[in-house]
Design an enzyme around this catalytic site. Sequence first.
Site, mmCIF file in Angstrom:
data_model
loop_
_atom_site.group_PDB
_atom_site.id
_atom_site.type_symbol
_atom_site.label_atom_id
_atom_site.label_comp_id
_atom_site.label_asym_id
_atom_site.label_seq_id
_atom_site.Cartn_x
_atom_site.Cartn_y
_atom_site.Cartn_z
ATOM 1 C CG PHE A 112 -1.749 0.973 1.459
ATOM 2 C CD1 PHE A 112 -2.946 1.446 1.172
ATOM 3 C CD2 PHE A 112 -1.380 2.083 2.304
ATOM 4 C CE1 PHE A 112 -3.789 2.297 1.324
ATOM 5 C CE2 PHE A 112 -2.047 3.079 2.659
ATOM 6 C CZ PHE A 112 -3.385 3.156 2.222
ATOM 7 N N GLY A 113 0.990 2.017 -0.945
ATOM 8 C CA GLY A 113 1.835 3.140 -0.980
ATOM 9 C C GLY A 113 1.004 4.477 -0.950
ATOM 10 C CG LEU A 114 -1.153 7.630 2.109
ATOM 11 C CD1 LEU A 114 -1.860 8.239 0.848
ATOM 12 C CD2 LEU A 114 -1.938 7.557 3.324
ATOM 13 C CB SER A 155 2.183 13.717 9.442
ATOM 14 O OG SER A 155 3.099 12.607 10.193
ATOM 15 C CB THR A 211 4.604 -2.761 5.259
ATOM 16 O OG1 THR A 211 4.730 -2.084 6.313
ATOM 17 C CG2 THR A 211 4.559 -4.216 5.892
ATOM 18 N N GLY A 263 20.147 -7.124 32.305
ATOM 19 C CA GLY A 263 21.075 -7.145 31.284
ATOM 20 C C GLY A 263 20.545 -8.133 30.351
ATOM 21 C CD GLU A 300 -2.012 1.623 9.340
ATOM 22 O OE1 GLU A 300 -3.042 2.449 9.269
ATOM 23 O OE2 GLU A 300 -1.719 0.565 8.827
ATOM 24 C CG PHE A 359 -3.700 17.962 11.696
ATOM 25 C CD1 PHE A 359 -2.709 17.243 12.393
ATOM 26 C CD2 PHE A 359 -5.058 17.765 11.835
ATOM 27 C CE1 PHE A 359 -3.382 15.920 12.653
ATOM 28 C CE2 PHE A 359 -5.522 16.486 12.109
ATOM 29 C CZ PHE A 359 -4.430 15.761 12.952
HETATM 30 P P1 TGC Z 1 -9.549 16.060 5.713
HETATM 31 O O1 TGC Z 1 -8.927 16.435 4.500
HETATM 32 O O2 TGC Z 1 -10.324 16.716 6.819
HETATM 33 O O3 TGC Z 1 -10.322 14.751 5.183
HETATM 34 C C1 TGC Z 1 -10.400 14.229 3.987
HETATM 35 C C2 TGC Z 1 -11.355 13.241 3.768
HETATM 36 O O4 TGC Z 1 -11.302 12.061 4.605
HETATM 37 C C3 TGC Z 1 -12.314 11.862 5.303
HETATM 38 N N1 TGC Z 1 -11.673 11.118 6.342
HETATM 39 C C4 TGC Z 1 -11.742 9.796 6.929
HETATM 40 N N2 TGC Z 1 -12.340 8.824 6.289
HETATM 41 C C5 TGC Z 1 -12.359 7.845 6.547
HETATM 42 N N3 TGC Z 1 -11.356 7.267 7.930
HETATM 43 C C6 TGC Z 1 -10.603 8.282 8.425
HETATM 44 N N4 TGC Z 1 -9.960 8.109 9.504
HETATM 45 C C7 TGC Z 1 -10.957 9.666 7.753
HETATM 46 N N5 TGC Z 1 -10.168 10.810 8.274
HETATM 47 C C8 TGC Z 1 -10.661 11.941 7.457
HETATM 48 C C9 TGC Z 1 -13.222 13.268 5.658
HETATM 49 O O5 TGC Z 1 -14.396 13.078 6.059
HETATM 50 C C10 TGC Z 1 -12.688 13.847 4.233
HETATM 51 O O6 TGC Z 1 -13.792 13.498 3.547
HETATM 52 P P2 TGC Z 1 -14.554 14.138 2.451
HETATM 53 O O7 TGC Z 1 -15.752 13.476 1.753
HETATM 54 O O8 TGC Z 1 -15.085 15.207 3.281
HETATM 55 O O9 TGC Z 1 -13.571 14.621 1.543
HETATM 56 O O10 TGC Z 1 -8.338 15.354 6.295
HETATM 57 P P3 TGC Z 1 -7.919 14.932 7.893
HETATM 58 O O11 TGC Z 1 -7.776 16.620 8.445
HETATM 59 O O12 TGC Z 1 -9.131 14.270 8.669
HETATM 60 O O13 TGC Z 1 -6.549 14.650 7.912
HETATM 61 C C11 TGC Z 1 -5.373 14.833 8.489
HETATM 62 C C12 TGC Z 1 -4.803 13.737 8.989
HETATM 63 C C13 TGC Z 1 -3.582 14.368 9.643
HETATM 64 C C14 TGC Z 1 -5.711 13.265 10.133
HETATM 65 C C15 TGC Z 1 -4.499 12.864 7.856
HETATM 66 O O14 TGC Z 1 -3.796 13.228 6.900
HETATM 67 C C16 TGC Z 1 -3.769 11.368 8.540
HETATM 68 O O15 TGC Z 1 -4.377 10.711 9.166
HETATM 69 N N6 TGC Z 1 -2.384 11.600 8.324
HETATM 70 C C17 TGC Z 1 -1.556 10.341 8.791
HETATM 71 C C18 TGC Z 1 -1.133 9.578 7.830
HETATM 72 C C19 TGC Z 1 -0.955 8.037 7.920
HETATM 73 O O16 TGC Z 1 -1.495 7.398 8.740
HETATM 74 N N7 TGC Z 1 -0.476 7.553 7.207
HETATM 75 C C20 TGC Z 1 -0.350 6.113 7.233
HETATM 76 C C21 TGC Z 1 0.353 5.511 5.754
HETATM 77 S S1 TGC Z 1 -0.003 3.613 5.757
HETATM 78 C C22 TGC Z 1 0.755 2.845 6.946
HETATM 79 O O17 TGC Z 1 1.416 3.655 7.682
HETATM 80 C C23 TGC Z 1 0.952 1.451 6.916
HETATM 81 S S2 TGC Z 1 1.868 0.531 8.228
HETATM 82 C C24 TGC Z 1 1.186 -0.633 7.777
HETATM 83 C C25 TGC Z 1 1.628 -1.816 8.687
HETATM 84 O O18 TGC Z 1 3.005 -2.365 8.403
HETATM 85 O O19 TGC Z 1 0.899 -2.275 9.570
HETATM 86 P P1 FAD Z 2 6.562 13.036 9.221
HETATM 87 O O1 FAD Z 2 5.435 13.254 9.015
HETATM 88 O O2 FAD Z 2 7.660 13.706 8.701
HETATM 89 O O3 FAD Z 2 6.467 13.450 11.080
HETATM 90 C C1 FAD Z 2 7.644 13.792 11.566
HETATM 91 C C2 FAD Z 2 7.367 14.437 13.041
HETATM 92 O O4 FAD Z 2 6.437 15.256 12.989
HETATM 93 C C3 FAD Z 2 6.382 13.220 13.731
HETATM 94 O O5 FAD Z 2 7.029 13.109 15.359
HETATM 95 C C4 FAD Z 2 4.873 13.546 13.832
HETATM 96 O O6 FAD Z 2 4.321 13.328 14.665
HETATM 97 C C5 FAD Z 2 5.357 15.161 13.801
HETATM 98 N N1 FAD Z 2 4.303 16.082 13.211
HETATM 99 C C6 FAD Z 2 3.375 15.989 12.093
HETATM 100 N N2 FAD Z 2 2.630 16.766 11.937
HETATM 101 C C7 FAD Z 2 2.624 17.451 13.194
HETATM 102 C C8 FAD Z 2 1.866 18.616 13.591
HETATM 103 N N3 FAD Z 2 0.739 19.153 13.038
HETATM 104 N N4 FAD Z 2 2.152 19.053 14.677
HETATM 105 C C9 FAD Z 2 3.265 18.341 15.544
HETATM 106 N N5 FAD Z 2 3.797 17.577 15.076
HETATM 107 C C10 FAD Z 2 3.674 16.761 14.016
HETATM 108 N N6 FAD Z 2 3.384 3.889 4.874
HETATM 109 C C11 FAD Z 2 2.424 3.585 3.815
HETATM 110 O O7 FAD Z 2 1.855 4.261 3.165
HETATM 111 N N7 FAD Z 2 2.696 2.191 3.648
HETATM 112 C C12 FAD Z 2 3.164 1.467 4.394
HETATM 113 O O8 FAD Z 2 2.867 -0.071 4.217
HETATM 114 C C13 FAD Z 2 3.993 1.811 5.397
HETATM 115 N N8 FAD Z 2 4.558 0.846 6.240
HETATM 116 C C14 FAD Z 2 5.453 1.339 7.169
HETATM 117 C C15 FAD Z 2 6.120 0.458 7.943
HETATM 118 C C16 FAD Z 2 7.356 0.968 8.856
HETATM 119 C C17 FAD Z 2 8.397 0.290 9.444
HETATM 120 C C18 FAD Z 2 7.273 2.427 8.919
HETATM 121 C C19 FAD Z 2 8.320 3.085 9.901
HETATM 122 C C20 FAD Z 2 6.356 3.343 8.439
HETATM 123 C C21 FAD Z 2 5.452 2.902 7.297
HETATM 124 N N9 FAD Z 2 4.609 3.653 6.576
HETATM 125 C C22 FAD Z 2 3.908 3.234 5.602
HETATM 126 C C23 FAD Z 2 5.083 5.137 6.807
HETATM 127 C C24 FAD Z 2 4.327 5.708 7.944
HETATM 128 O O9 FAD Z 2 2.772 5.849 7.959
HETATM 129 C C25 FAD Z 2 4.956 7.098 8.175
HETATM 130 O O10 FAD Z 2 6.359 6.638 8.799
HETATM 131 C C26 FAD Z 2 4.088 7.896 9.143
HETATM 132 O O11 FAD Z 2 2.740 8.198 8.504
HETATM 133 C C27 FAD Z 2 5.030 9.165 9.296
HETATM 134 O O12 FAD Z 2 5.466 9.791 8.418
HETATM 135 P P2 FAD Z 2 6.785 10.389 8.375
HETATM 136 O O13 FAD Z 2 7.757 9.213 8.638
HETATM 137 O O14 FAD Z 2 7.010 11.094 7.020
HETATM 138 O O15 FAD Z 2 7.105 11.419 9.485
#
Ligand code: TGC
Ligand code: FAD
Length: 387
Positions: free
Chosen positions: A133-135, A142, A168, A344, A367, A387
């Site tokens: 999953f590429g996001l 973030s 991942t 240790g 996540e 944010f």
């Molecule tokens: P916002 O612009 O307000 O909302 C956009 C649209 O999305 C809807 N929405 C959601 N829908 C479903 N679930 C949620 N959690 C939702 N949050 C928001 C929202 O209603 C809106 O819809 P529409 O119809 O109005 O367009 O966006 P926001 O301000 O809520 O988002 C900001 C923020 C910071 C919370 C969001 O960008 C965020 O969550 N950032 C973190 C990114 C993140 O988590 N990346 C993860 C990448 S994947 C990963 O890490 C996999 S690891 C996997 C593993 O190995 O297990």
């Molecule tokens: P950044 O977004 O650069 O954040 C840096 C720091 O700034 C953090 O401490 C954060 O909390 C802080 N910060 C951000 N915004 C604010 C704010 N508004 N105010 C205060 N502090 C803030 N992604 C995928 O898409 N698919 C995957 O399968 C996937 N797997 C992963 C597996 C591993 C092992 C890891 C480590 C990461 C994976 N990720 C994946 C990516 C993961 O989702 C991101 O690392 C995470 O969302 C944070 O993004 P970043 O690393 O770029 O940190």
Amino acid sequence: MALNPTDLYDIRSLLSEEERMVQDSVARFTDEKVLPIIGECFDKGRFPGELIPEIAALGLLGSSLPEDYGCAGLNGVSYGLICQELERGDSGIRSFVSVQSSLCMYPIYAYGSEDQRREWLPSMAKGEVIGCFGLTEPHGGSDPANMKTHAKRDGGDWVINGAKMWITNGNLAKIAIVWAQTEDGIQGFIVPTDTPGFTAQEIHRKMSLRASVTSGLFFDNVRIPDANRLPNVRGLKGPLGCLTQARYGITWGPIGAAQACLMEAVNYSKDRILFNRPVAATQAVQIKLADMARRITLAQLLSLQLGRLKDAGTLQPTQVSLAKWNNVRMALDIAREARDILGGSGITTEYCPIRHALNLESVITYEGTETVHQLVVGRELTGINAF
Ligand code: TGC
Ligand code: FAD
């Protein structure tokens, strides 16, 4: 009657017969297949791909999706229990299942065409096709709304350029679910990883999730047909909707890691004789162990209620954020404290706490970082977006 130290409130009694059977079968798999090899996999930085057929045979891939697509059709609580029991083994094994189920199969099911569902879901449930999953992008995960990867329409095709980071399963995957900017907003694409212009590069030197494959993905004029676009969603709510599913599972997973650390600390401290008595006989250690059990119990209740809300169809993303934040923090703190109780010995992967602690450093970041989830809850309370 003695209480179960990892289930002091007999939360198991709140589970249905089917949920208990799921928990037992995954617990057996973890005990028999994961725990004997996982320390060595972590040391060597090796994902145990040989376990994929059994994970699939147990129905753990896309377990909540309907049987029509070759999936197990289990409820949300069962999915949570799967995550918990797998992460009792290692966060990397749970990550593998989370990504395949919630981040790859779910979007094909929820946003895909019927043809796409029929083409991909059955082979993904069998573990024959692995997805990633590429996001996240290199410039900042973030804030995915600011993604640079883009897809441009060219006749009946799309041409994708850009890069994704920290992905991942990247080097295991036959397909990548890729989120890209288009003229009509963010859209999702199913990209077969053998498409010319696609490369995956494994990320090495990780000190965390060493038994999991993490990669960078690169797209250099990757051309795919419109039939590979997920037609039923546009905008950030597409990927965020997948994240809600995966984050829900992640609220359960770290409970398993924390349970493993608690038990390691209990057993070690009972055997370790210091000042002529087991170190477990000291008030300081007992208070630490009791406090771990207290925090695990609270997390268990939180996730179970979250699961019941999910199964009732009323789950809100903010509720998931609160539980992801609480339960991962709980597990990370417990893993570090358990490591300390082992002295240790705690710094070696002979015992599980340091491995779990190091893994949980990723889980608290991916996540949505802890800060992101705190700000989601803060926004809910105040109505102000910080944010
Ligand atoms: P916002 O612009 O307000 O909302 C956009 C649209 O999305 C809807 N929405 C959601 N829908 C479903 N679930 C949620 N959690 C939702 N949050 C928001 C929202 O209603 C809106 O819809 P529409 O119809 O109005 O367009 O966006 P926001 O301000 O809520 O988002 C900001 C923020 C910071 C919370 C969001 O960008 C965020 O969550 N950032 C973190 C990114 C993140 O988590 N990346 C993860 C990448 S994947 C990963 O890490 C996999 S690891 C996997 C593993 O190995 O297990
Ligand atoms: P950044 O977004 O650069 O954040 C840096 C720091 O700034 C953090 O401490 C954060 O909390 C802080 N910060 C951000 N915004 C604010 C704010 N508004 N105010 C205060 N502090 C803030 N992604 C995928 O898409 N698919 C995957 O399968 C996937 N797997 C992963 C597996 C591993 C092992 C890891 C480590 C990461 C994976 N990720 C994946 C990516 C993961 O989702 C991101 O690392 C995470 O969302 C944070 O993004 P970043 O690393 O770029 O940190």
